[in-house]
Design a protein around this motif. Structure first.
Motif, PDB file in Angstrom:
ATOM      1  N   ILE A 216      32.510  -3.149  52.011  1.00 55.68           N
ATOM      2  CA  ILE A 216      33.567  -3.290  51.116  1.00 55.68           C
ATOM      3  C   ILE A 216      32.885  -4.171  49.903  1.00 55.68           C
ATOM      4  CG2 ILE A 216      35.771  -4.021  50.540  1.00 55.68           C
ATOM      5  CD1 ILE A 216      36.415  -4.021  53.608  1.00 55.68           C
ATOM      6  N   LEU A 217      33.090  -3.447  48.749  1.00 59.13           N
ATOM      7  CA  LEU A 217      32.632  -4.131  47.420  1.00 59.13           C
ATOM      8  C   LEU A 217      33.795  -4.837  46.729  1.00 59.13           C
ATOM      9  CD1 LEU A 217      30.581  -0.937  47.079  1.00 59.13           C
ATOM     10  CD2 LEU A 217      29.327  -3.179  47.000  1.00 59.13           C
ATOM     11  N   PHE A 218      33.421  -5.985  46.228  1.00 59.73           N
ATOM     12  CA  PHE A 218      34.253  -6.736  45.274  1.00 59.73           C
ATOM     13  C   PHE A 218      33.656  -6.739  43.988  1.00 59.73           C
ATOM     14  CE2 PHE A 218      35.480  -7.908  49.488  1.00 59.73           C
ATOM     15  CZ  PHE A 218      36.855  -8.229  49.412  1.00 59.73           C
ATOM     16  N   GLY A 219      34.362  -6.473  42.984  1.00 56.64           N
ATOM     17  CA  GLY A 219      33.716  -6.595  41.631  1.00 56.64           C
ATOM     18  C   GLY A 219      34.697  -7.303  40.696  1.00 56.64           C
ATOM     19  N   GLY A 220      34.256  -8.053  39.736  1.00 50.19           N
ATOM     20  CA  GLY A 220      35.249  -8.657  38.739  1.00 50.19           C
ATOM     21  C   GLY A 220      34.307  -9.551  37.673  1.00 50.19           C
ATOM     22  N   ARG A 221      34.434 -11.030  37.449  1.00 49.32           N
ATOM     23  CA  ARG A 221      34.002 -11.711  36.744  1.00 49.32           C
ATOM     24  C   ARG A 221      34.069 -12.963  37.558  1.00 49.32           C
ATOM     25  NH1 ARG A 221      33.369 -13.284  31.130  1.00 49.32           N
ATOM     26  NH2 ARG A 221      31.808 -14.900  31.110  1.00 49.32           N
ATOM     27  N   PHE A 222      32.888 -13.314  38.253  1.00 47.27           N
ATOM     28  CA  PHE A 222      32.554 -14.413  39.017  1.00 47.27           C
ATOM     29  C   PHE A 222      31.191 -14.465  39.323  1.00 47.27           C
ATOM     30  CE2 PHE A 222      33.810 -10.654  41.927  1.00 47.27           C
ATOM     31  CZ  PHE A 222      32.705 -10.579  42.605  1.00 47.27           C
ATOM     32  N   GLU A 223      30.758 -15.781  39.539  1.00 41.01           N
ATOM     33  CA  GLU A 223      29.451 -16.344  39.816  1.00 41.01           C
ATOM     34  C   GLU A 223      29.055 -17.310  40.970  1.00 41.01           C
ATOM     35  OE1 GLU A 223      31.037 -17.093  37.011  1.00 41.01           O
ATOM     36  OE2 GLU A 223      30.532 -15.396  35.736  1.00 41.01           O
ATOM     37  N   THR A 560      17.778 -21.380  46.190  1.00 51.72           N
ATOM     38  CA  THR A 560      17.264 -21.080  47.554  1.00 51.72           C
ATOM     39  C   THR A 560      17.976 -19.613  47.667  1.00 51.72           C
ATOM     40  OG1 THR A 560      18.966 -22.117  48.503  1.00 51.72           O
ATOM     41  CG2 THR A 560      16.730 -23.323  48.388  1.00 51.72           C
ATOM     42  N   ASN A 561      19.384 -19.478  47.320  1.00 53.35           N
ATOM     43  CA  ASN A 561      19.910 -18.011  47.318  1.00 53.35           C
ATOM     44  C   ASN A 561      20.017 -17.336  46.278  1.00 53.35           C
ATOM     45  OD1 ASN A 561      20.762 -18.925  50.122  1.00 53.35           O
ATOM     46  ND2 ASN A 561      22.116 -20.400  49.119  1.00 53.35           N
ATOM     47  N   ALA A 562      20.049 -15.994  46.462  1.00 54.48           N
ATOM     48  CA  ALA A 562      20.407 -15.382  45.279  1.00 54.48           C
ATOM     49  C   ALA A 562      21.588 -15.621  44.334  1.00 54.48           C
ATOM     50  CB  ALA A 562      20.515 -13.772  45.645  1.00 54.48           C
ATOM     51  N   THR A 563      21.221 -15.247  43.321  1.00 52.96           N
ATOM     52  CA  THR A 563      22.430 -15.560  42.122  1.00 52.96           C
ATOM     53  C   THR A 563      23.395 -14.499  42.503  1.00 52.96           C
ATOM     54  OG1 THR A 563      21.058 -14.215  40.409  1.00 52.96           O
ATOM     55  CG2 THR A 563      20.806 -16.664  40.459  1.00 52.96           C
ATOM     56  N   LEU A 564      24.425 -14.499  42.045  1.00 54.87           N
ATOM     57  CA  LEU A 564      25.909 -13.963  42.272  1.00 54.87           C
ATOM     58  C   LEU A 564      26.383 -13.365  40.838  1.00 54.87           C
ATOM     59  CD1 LEU A 564      27.913 -12.206  43.988  1.00 54.87           C
ATOM     60  CD2 LEU A 564      29.241 -14.415  44.297  1.00 54.87           C
ATOM     61  N   VAL A 565      26.226 -12.116  40.493  1.00 55.85           N
ATOM     62  CA  VAL A 565      26.985 -11.778  39.157  1.00 55.85           C
ATOM     63  C   VAL A 565      27.956 -10.771  39.445  1.00 55.85           C
ATOM     64  CG1 VAL A 565      26.355 -10.922  36.910  1.00 55.85           C
ATOM     65  CG2 VAL A 565      24.774 -12.661  37.976  1.00 55.85           C
ATOM     66  N   SER A 566      29.228 -10.888  39.672  1.00 56.63           N
ATOM     67  CA  SER A 566      30.311 -10.119  39.323  1.00 56.63           C
ATOM     68  C   SER A 566      30.480  -9.003  40.468  1.00 56.63           C
ATOM     69  CB  SER A 566      30.396  -9.465  38.037  1.00 56.63           C
ATOM     70  OG  SER A 566      30.432 -10.622  37.283  1.00 56.63           O
ATOM     71  N   ILE A 567      29.526  -8.991  41.469  1.00 57.52           N
ATOM     72  CA  ILE A 567      29.468  -8.190  42.536  1.00 57.52           C
ATOM     73  C   ILE A 567      29.237  -8.466  44.017  1.00 57.52           C
ATOM     74  CG2 ILE A 567      28.870  -5.823  43.774  1.00 57.52           C
ATOM     75  CD1 ILE A 567      28.441  -4.549  40.816  1.00 57.52           C
ATOM     76  N   LEU A 568      30.003  -8.548  44.975  1.00 61.71           N
ATOM     77  CA  LEU A 568      29.648  -8.857  46.230  1.00 61.71           C
ATOM     78  C   LEU A 568      30.043  -7.875  47.450  1.00 61.71           C
ATOM     79  CD1 LEU A 568      29.716 -12.416  47.823  1.00 61.71           C
ATOM     80  CD2 LEU A 568      31.173 -10.636  49.228  1.00 61.71           C
ATOM     81  N   GLU A 569      29.058  -7.625  48.128  1.00 59.64           N
ATOM     82  CA  GLU A 569      29.270  -6.669  49.057  1.00 59.64           C
ATOM     83  C   GLU A 569      29.375  -7.284  50.541  1.00 59.64           C
ATOM     84  OE1 GLU A 569      27.199  -2.350  50.452  1.00 59.64           O
ATOM     85  OE2 GLU A 569      26.019  -3.936  49.364  1.00 59.64           O
ATOM     86  N   TYR A 570      30.446  -6.933  51.114  1.00 57.75           N
ATOM     87  CA  TYR A 570      30.970  -7.361  52.399  1.00 57.75           C
ATOM     88  C   TYR A 570      30.838  -6.438  53.724  1.00 57.75           C
ATOM     89  CZ  TYR A 570      34.346  -9.243  55.941  1.00 57.75           C
ATOM     90  OH  TYR A 570      34.830  -9.618  56.936  1.00 57.75           O
ATOM     91  N   SER A 571      30.470  -6.730  54.724  1.00 51.08           N
ATOM     92  CA  SER A 571      30.325  -5.976  55.996  1.00 51.08           C
ATOM     93  C   SER A 571      31.326  -6.575  56.907  1.00 51.08           C
ATOM     94  CB  SER A 571      28.846  -5.852  56.489  1.00 51.08           C
ATOM     95  OG  SER A 571      28.999  -4.980  57.681  1.00 51.08           O
ATOM     96  N   PRO A 572      32.286  -5.854  57.217  1.00 55.07           N
ATOM     97  CA  PRO A 572      33.383  -6.673  58.191  1.00 55.07           C
ATOM     98  C   PRO A 572      32.681  -6.483  59.752  1.00 55.07           C
ATOM     99  CG  PRO A 572      34.452  -5.114  56.641  1.00 55.07           C
ATOM    100  CD  PRO A 572      32.866  -4.976  56.584  1.00 55.07           C
ATOM    101  N   ILE A 595      31.003  -8.343  33.295  1.00 59.72           N
ATOM    102  CA  ILE A 595      32.573  -8.234  33.716  1.00 59.72           C
ATOM    103  C   ILE A 595      32.454  -6.581  34.618  1.00 59.72           C
ATOM    104  CG2 ILE A 595      34.933  -8.045  33.399  1.00 59.72           C
ATOM    105  CD1 ILE A 595      34.350  -9.842  31.067  1.00 59.72           C
ATOM    106  N   VAL A 596      32.825  -6.732  35.746  1.00 63.04           N
ATOM    107  CA  VAL A 596      32.722  -5.319  36.515  1.00 63.04           C
ATOM    108  C   VAL A 596      34.400  -5.053  36.526  1.00 63.04           C
ATOM    109  CG1 VAL A 596      32.247  -3.968  38.719  1.00 63.04           C
ATOM    110  CG2 VAL A 596      30.814  -5.787  37.487  1.00 63.04           C
ATOM    111  N   ARG A 597      34.483  -3.959  36.117  1.00 57.83           N
ATOM    112  CA  ARG A 597      36.103  -3.278  36.065  1.00 57.83           C
ATOM    113  C   ARG A 597      36.225  -2.254  37.301  1.00 57.83           C
ATOM    114  NH1 ARG A 597      39.112  -6.717  33.076  1.00 57.83           N
ATOM    115  NH2 ARG A 597      40.771  -5.065  33.209  1.00 57.83           N
ATOM    116  N   SER A 598      35.192  -1.426  37.219  1.00 50.03           N
ATOM    117  CA  SER A 598      35.446  -0.460  38.394  1.00 50.03           C
ATOM    118  C   SER A 598      34.192  -0.170  39.292  1.00 50.03           C
ATOM    119  CB  SER A 598      35.909   0.854  37.675  1.00 50.03           C
ATOM    120  OG  SER A 598      36.092   1.846  38.411  1.00 50.03           O
ATOM    121  N   VAL A 599      34.229   0.132  40.506  1.00 52.25           N
ATOM    122  CA  VAL A 599      33.307   0.586  41.357  1.00 52.25           C
ATOM    123  C   VAL A 599      33.425   1.955  42.016  1.00 52.25           C
ATOM    124  CG1 VAL A 599      31.411  -0.003  43.103  1.00 52.25           C
ATOM    125  CG2 VAL A 599      32.163  -1.748  41.488  1.00 52.25           C
TER     126      VAL A 599
END
Length: 1351
Positions: A216-223, A560-572, A595-599
């Motif tokens: 499941i992919l989450f997109g928006g404006r977050f870091e 030590t961790n990758a940066t996060l720019v507006s998209i995160l992928e989650y595996s339930p 800013i990610v509005r749609s995926v």
């Protein structure tokens, strides 16, 4: 209904049977009542609907609607009928999702999210569940504390994203688990839960599933994630605008409480700032902030002035020194669309908008900023509040206590607190500000001089902490420096750490003082570092004075961790199985600040990402793909550059990617004229235009259920056309459908006004739609539509570029009999419009084409047709045919010629008058016109005039009337007019004349306080309708007194009334009473139980909506006229019936009377027999003698006929009948059933008839059964007819059989009558065309004994 069956019942049933049948019919009628009245369309023919609307629907459901005023709506499209499920009364709908169902999809729960707090009157707090089983909206616990922008429904959970913090009512111990902007609703136990990473530090705009990757992919404006694992915050730190920052202004108010620029710092704006900073009236100006140290702004938070007639409209922000503009991004509070700006940024003056955030896209370091105000609302500009944020976690030491002076910051800020004598010092050589504390060396071991740094740490994690020590050379304190201790407290309840550093450095020095875990700042705990004189500090060797310095402490999160720019992928599944990582950023990230509005993850191996972003070196913008198969776990792949603006939504359909946003071309070809919508061909990797685009930002892409079309919706009103002269843009109602296969804009069959956010297909005939929907109707039509007798609708779209304010006022049907014998139905309409082939205001529609009858400039208000003659009225001038006309014209449709009878003029010389209505006498000999005019032709005639249709001469109806006539009712010698009129200069609303000598005015005491707009002749009086401003009204007027019938809502505007014949209805009530009709009101009607409708039926007690319509802008539509194909719908066509109770009472009386008569007759017979001593016994049967017994009654009649006038042909028929009788009983069935006649044998009747017909015809070829019956009836001269003694009649008029059991026939044919016992309905038979008799009922006055002449 029962009425049409009474004649048959009277003939076929005995009185007891009649009573039983009536009671049974009444019971069946009440048991199987219809929900809505059923108009008898075969009696009225086709119906036309003329008016002012863009869509129309027949009324079928109590949930239908004309218009929605609330900002959000959920609609059910059920078998082409739009039904309103619910509205969001105080906010918008941004997202919906449907929980997957293994059973019927129509029972699936729908989840709705947005900025609303109330749905259908239920307080839900931004999210709700629609339960289709109970048709209710239900709360999700207590909802959420901020808007919801994204939803994804899984089988057992709903993933929610938006700009919220926690569920409302969450306990204090659960608050850290949520973190903000994302949450999970568990559908099983119906509880809220956090996402495993505890949320984000910014809003989530889209959530979608990648089925191939099972993620499941989450997109928006977050870091950053709330658990601190990923962090790249750009706006976590509030910049101190108190001392030592200096604020100033240019062109500020000259005096008073509003002149101080500091008013815009640290002001509470919750209830409105009473003392903002204002500019001088009518001039531009600026507001400056100069910082004591360089900052790198990431967000500007600005509140506008709340003073009446003041406020900033447009502004820009520059860095002082370099004078470079900040490129800013913000969400428009009105459209909720993301917008970018540099020199013309818009600031809302909406009092409900507390502040606006402007995000910096081009990061720059600055020691000062300027807010330049360029335009304003009202008299002048100004600001209520300014806050500045940066991403660096740095704490600067200053005597102003860096954070304590910023209580207005909406997020916590860093601060410093000092003990002892500290002072700010500026070093000119290095242009630095820092603090210095100086004290005698003798106090070195006892000094309590210290400074405490309290940083704001937004998320926990591993940090490297650095302390900066200014060099001693610039401040000339090298001989005074010593050592200091840094005491650090980074975890709540943990032990502090102390580090000693030497400040005797000559140059500036940055020292790593800590590396490890730092807890996040909370209301209960804030990390701190205290700088103080070291416990083992050494005194300076060459000075009796000691100096210690304090500048800044900086926190840098370990990478030590990758940066996060507006998209995160989650595996339930990974999370359930404890496989790490269960959530992660993409292997290649977008650029920071994106800013990610749609995926869209439809294709699995490829993600398509849309939003507001740019790649490094401008390799892509607005839209990009991500390929899991490239690079080290995935890589960004440009889509041929992308588009030159922002993408708000995108969807993959087949091999095409459809995008919607705010752009006008591609990044590589900005002149493509895409205009906010575009298609990317995945197979050829090329961009294609969607026509010429639309004239505003497109926010949503909604595919149809079959993927044949894709609908774009947003803040636009037209589809753009090619720049061809005369080619206007197409009205689009806020949404537009594109036919994917035909590559052209689709002509919508139905109407939807407003922004469509989502569509869910439940089955082939049912969908759920949601968004900012303002109106929806079954048929898309430009002011006109026709419904045939099978209830099949034909909507007319007059023109794709028709002006939205066009109206069709009137229409008529005309039957055009062509030279080849075809009878074609033609629709003629008049109003103010232009068709697609440039026919204006008066048009004839036949064979799919509009044709003009002339050229009229103005407006046609009324049409009337008598046979082939069309009467045209309005306010216009021009030509009809070849004749010049003004406001009135007559056109011969059959010969296609105009007839000049004079024009209609107003009171001013040569000015056109106004004809509002044209009516005729029932016999068509006189035509009346009504309106506002002074003369017709050369004759002085005001307001109402009549035309003799034979002589074409105008005459005055009656003298003494003036004003504006709205409607006319004419019958026989009585004419009634209504409107804003005066009789003998006395104002009134209605007037009547019966002898053409004078008018009788409605009394001023009658309870009408508003102008009537419609009048209709009733059985005993006239019905008037109109509006008085506070309510619509319907009532009757008998020429003396007005009586109210019904009241309607205040917005009602009634334009027409008709009587409609009713076939079935939920109630037996009718209007007028004891008829088969109801009253149809046409216009814009506001009904108490149904809301706005365009036409409704009234039965004297209740209202039944008939049609609904909606205008182009979503407002309720209005019908001007319902026109009909046949002559109907007036009082002369009403069929009256006795009241049902009266029918029952009469039936009972007849039954009792018959019973009484039979009993009395029987008693008299018994009495007579007893008196005469006659034995009561049956008569003996005569002996059977072969050849001598014959059917006594019929054969006797035939013998008598032979002896009289039947002739030779009948003799043969009688002989044949006798022979057949002698031969014994026959199995052939004749026209009379012999089973109930034991005393007579009719088996020879058919043979006798055949013989008679053969004799009469001179041969055997013409032998028919009806011929014998006809011959037998021809000689009967008895007064009454019966089965044994039929009589011959001829059809005087044609009769059309409409009910089962009736006998239809044409004029002149012979009818053999067998039952004349009823005065109205007789029984008889005719030739069925093949020589056999067919029987049935018919009216007695339709036949005659004399054969009519057919010449």
């Amino acid at each position: 209904m029962i009425g049409p069956l009474l004649p048959v019942l009277r003939i076929l049933l005995s009185p007891p049977q009649l009573l039983f049948a009536l009671v049974t019919a009444l019971l069946l009628h009440s048991t199987h009542a219809l929900d809505l009245p059923d108009v008898r369309l075969e009696a009225v023919g086709q119906l036309g609907f003329a008016g002012d609307y863009a869509g129309i629907s027949p009324y079928k459901s109590i949930k239908q609607f004309e218009s929605i005023s609330d900002p959000g709506a959920i609609i059910l499209l059920n078998n082409d009928t739009y039904e309103l499920l619910g509205t969001a009364t105080d906010g918008q709908i941004f997202a919906t999702c449907l929980v997957p169902s293994t059973a019927d999809a129509t029972t699936s729960d729908l989840y709705v999210g947005g900025s609303f707090t109330t749905l259908n009157g239920t307080f839900v707090n931004r999210i709700a569940r629609y339960n289709p089983t109970h048709d209710t909206f239900e709360t999700l616990d207590q909802g959420l504390d901020g808007p919801v922008y994204a939803l994804y429904c899984d089988t057992d959970a709903v993933y929610v994203g938006g700009d919220f913090t926690v569920p409302v009512g969450a306990t204090n111990d659960s608050l850290p688990s949520f973190g903000g902007h994302a949450a999970i609703w568990h559908t099983g136990n119906r509880t809220w839960g956090p996402v495993p990473w505890r949320g984000f530090n910014g809003p989530v705009y889209t959530i979608t599933r990648n089925a191939l990757m099972n993620t499941i992919l989450f997109g928006g404006r977050f870091e950053a994630t709330g658990d601190g694992y990923y962090f790249n915050a750009i706006s976590s730190q509030a910049v101190n605008l108190g001392a030592p920052t200096q604020v100033s202004s240019g062109n500020g108010a000259l005096a008073g409480n509003f002149s101080d620029p500091s008013n815009a710092v640290c002001q509470s704006n919750q209830s409105g700032n009473s003392q903002p900073w204002l500019l001088q009236d009518g001039v531009p100006g600026y507001w400056d902030a100069n910082f004591a140290y360089p900052i790198q702004p990431s967000v500007f938070r600005i509140s506008n002035v709340r003073q009446s007639d003041y406020g900033t409209r447009t502004f820009s922000i520059i860095t002082l020194g370099t004078n470079e503009y900040f490129e800013l991004s913000y969400v428009d509070p009105t459209t909720q669309q993301v917008t970018t700006c540099t020199t013309d940024c818009q600031l809302s003056n909406d009092a409900n908008v507390e502040y606006q955030d402007f995000t910096v896209l081009n990061s720059m370091s600055a020691t000062g900023i300027r807010v330049q105000i360029d335009s304003w609302y009202g008299q002048g500009g100004g600001l209520s509040n300014v806050q500045i944020f940066q991403s660096d976690i740095a704490v600067y030491a200053h005597t102003g206590a860096s954070g304590s002076a910023s209580p207005c910051a909406s997020t916590p800020s860093a601060s410093t607190n000092t003990t002892g004598n500290w002072e700010d010092r500026f070093v000119y050589g290095t242009y630095q500000n820092f603090m210095t504390a100086t004290f005698p060396a003798s106090e070195l071991t006892t000094s309590n001089t210290s400074v405490t740094y309290s940083p704001y740490v937004p998320v926990q994690g591993q940090y490297a902490v650095y302390a900066t020590t200014p060099g001693c050379i610039g401040s000339s304190t090298c001989n005074q420096r010593t050592q200091v201790d840094l005491t650090m407290q980074f975890t709540p309840g943990g032990e502090s750490t102390t580090l000693t550093i030497d400040q005797t450095n000559y140059d500036d020095k940055t020292t790593l003082i800590y590396s490890g875990f730092v807890a996040a700042s909370t209301s209960a705990f804030q990390p701190s570092i205290t700088l103080a004189v070291a416990q083992n500090a050494t005194a300076p060797a060459s000075s009796s004075t000691v100096s210690i310095v304090a500048e800044s402490i900086q926190f840098i999160r370990n990478g030590t961790n990758a940066t996060l720019v507006s998209i995160l992928e989650y595996s339930p599944s990974n999370f359930t199985q404890n496989i790490t990582p269960a959530w992660h950023p993409l292997a290649e990230q977008l650029t920071p600040g994106s800013i990610v509005r749609s995926v869209d993850a439809t294709t699995g191996n490829l993600l398509y990402i849309g939003g507001q972003f740019s790649g490094l070196n401008s390799t892509y913008r607005g839209a990009v793909s991500y390929d899991y198969r490239q690079g080290n776990g995935g890589a960004m792949v440009p889509l041929n550059g992308g588009v030159n603006g922002t993408v708000y939504d995108l969807k993959v359909i087949g091999s095409s990617l459809f995008v919607a946003g705010e752009f006008d071309g591609t990044l590589t070809a900005p002149s493509e004229s895409f205009n906010n919508v575009a298609e990317f061909d995945i197979s050829s990797s090329s961009w294609n235009a969607i026509g010429m685009g639309v004239d505003g930002a497109a926010a949503n892409v909604v595919p149809s259920a079959d993927n044949a079309t894709v609908t774009f919706s947003g803040n636009f009103s037209h589809i753009l056309q090619q720049p061809t002269p005369g080619m206007a843009n197409i009205p689009s109602f806020g949404n537009a459908a594109w036919n994917i296969t035909e590559r052209q804009w689709a002509q919508p069959k139905s109407l939807i006004v407003g922004q469509l956010v989502s569509s869910h297909a439940l089955n082939e005939t049912t969908q759920i739609l949601a968004g900012g929907i303002l109106g929806a109707q079954t048929y898309r039509a430009d002011d006109a539509a026709v419904m045939d007798v099978q209830q099949i609708w034909s909507p007319y779209t007059l023109a794709s570029n028709s002006p939205i304010n066009g109206t069709v006022h009137a229409g008529v049907f005309w039957h055009n009999v062509t030279s080849d014998g075809q009878n074609k139905t033609v629709v003629i309409m008049g109003g103010r419009f232009t068709t697609n082939n440039n026919v204006s205001n008066l048009a004839l529609y036949q064979d799919g084409t509009w044709r003009g009858l002339g050229e009229l400039d103005g407006e046609v208000s009324s049409l009337h047709i008598l046979r082939d003659t069309l009467y045209i009225g309005g306010r216009f001038h021009g030509t009809v045919g070849d004749t010049r006309v003004t406001s009135f014209a007559i056109y011969d449709l059959a010969h296609q010629t105009a007839q000049d009878v004079g024009s209609v003029y107003g009171s001013e010389q040569g000015s056109p008058g106004t004809v509002n209505v044209i009516q005729s006498q029932p016999d068509g000999t006189v035509v009346f016109i009504g309106g506002d005019f002074a003369s017709v032709g050369s004759m002085h005639c005001t307001s109402v005039c009549k035309l003799d249709t034979q002589t074409r001469q105008w005459n005055q109806v009656a003298p003494g009337i003036s004003g504006q006539v709205r409607d006319i009712a004419a019958a026989n010698n009585q004419v009634t007019v209504v409107g804003d009129i005066a009789v003998n200069n006395n104002p009134t609303f209605a007037a009547r004349t019966q002898d053409s000598s004078s008018w009788t005015a409605m009394s001023s005491s009658d309870a009408i306080s508003g102008t009537p707009s419609a009048v209709l002749n009733g059985p005993s009086n006239v019905i008037v309708a109109g509006s008085n401003g506070s309510a619509g009204y319907v009532g009757t007027w008998d020429g003396q007194q007005y009586s109210s019938l019904a009241q309607l809502g205040s917005s009602s505007d009634i334009r027409q009334m008709l009587f409609m014949p009713i076939q079935n209805a939920p109630s037996d009530a009718r209007y007028p009473p004891n008829t088969d009709t109801m009253l149809l009101l046409v216009g814009h009607l506001e009904l108490q139980d149904h809301g706005n409708v365009s036409a409704a039926l009234y039965d004297g007690n209740d209202w039944y909506p008939y049609t609904m319509s909606t205008k182009y802008d979503g407002a309720p539509g209005q019908l001007q006229q319902v026109f009909h194909e046949t002559r109907c719908c007036t009082v002369s066509e009403i069929i009256h019936h006795l009241p049902v109770p009266a029918v029952i009472l009469i039936s009972i009386a007849i039954s009792l009377g018959v019973i009484f008569f039979l009993v009395a007759a029987g008693l008299l017979v018994l009495f007579a027999k007893r008196r005469n001593s006659v034995k009561d016994a049956p008569e003996p049967m005569p002996p059977y003698i072969p050849g001598q017994n014959r059917p006594s009654s019929l054969v006797a009649m035939l013998d008598a006929a032979q002896a009289g006038t039947i002739g030779a042909g009948a003799t043969a028929a009688i002989a044949g009948a006798s022979a057949a009788a002698a031969a014994g009983p026959s199995n052939e069935k004749g026209v009379v059933d012999t089973s109930s006649s034991p005393g007579h044998d009719f088996s020879g009747f058919e043979a006798a008839g055949a013989a008679a017909a053969a004799a009469a015809g001179g041969g055997g070829g013409g032998i028919t059964a009806f011929g014998a019956l006809l011959a037998a009836a021809a000689g009967n001269t008895s007064e009454e007819a019966s089965d044994d003694n039929p009589r011959l009649f001829y059809a005087k008029y044609p009769f059309d059989a409409k009910e089962h059991g009736e006998l239809g026939f044409d004029t002149g044919i012979p009818i053999v009558v067998t039952d004349m016992s009823d005065n109205v309905w007789w029984m008889g038979c005719k030739d069925d065309g093949s020589g056999n008799p067919i029987s049935g009922l018919f009216p007695s006055n339709y036949v005659t004994e004399t054969k009519p002449s057919l010449s």
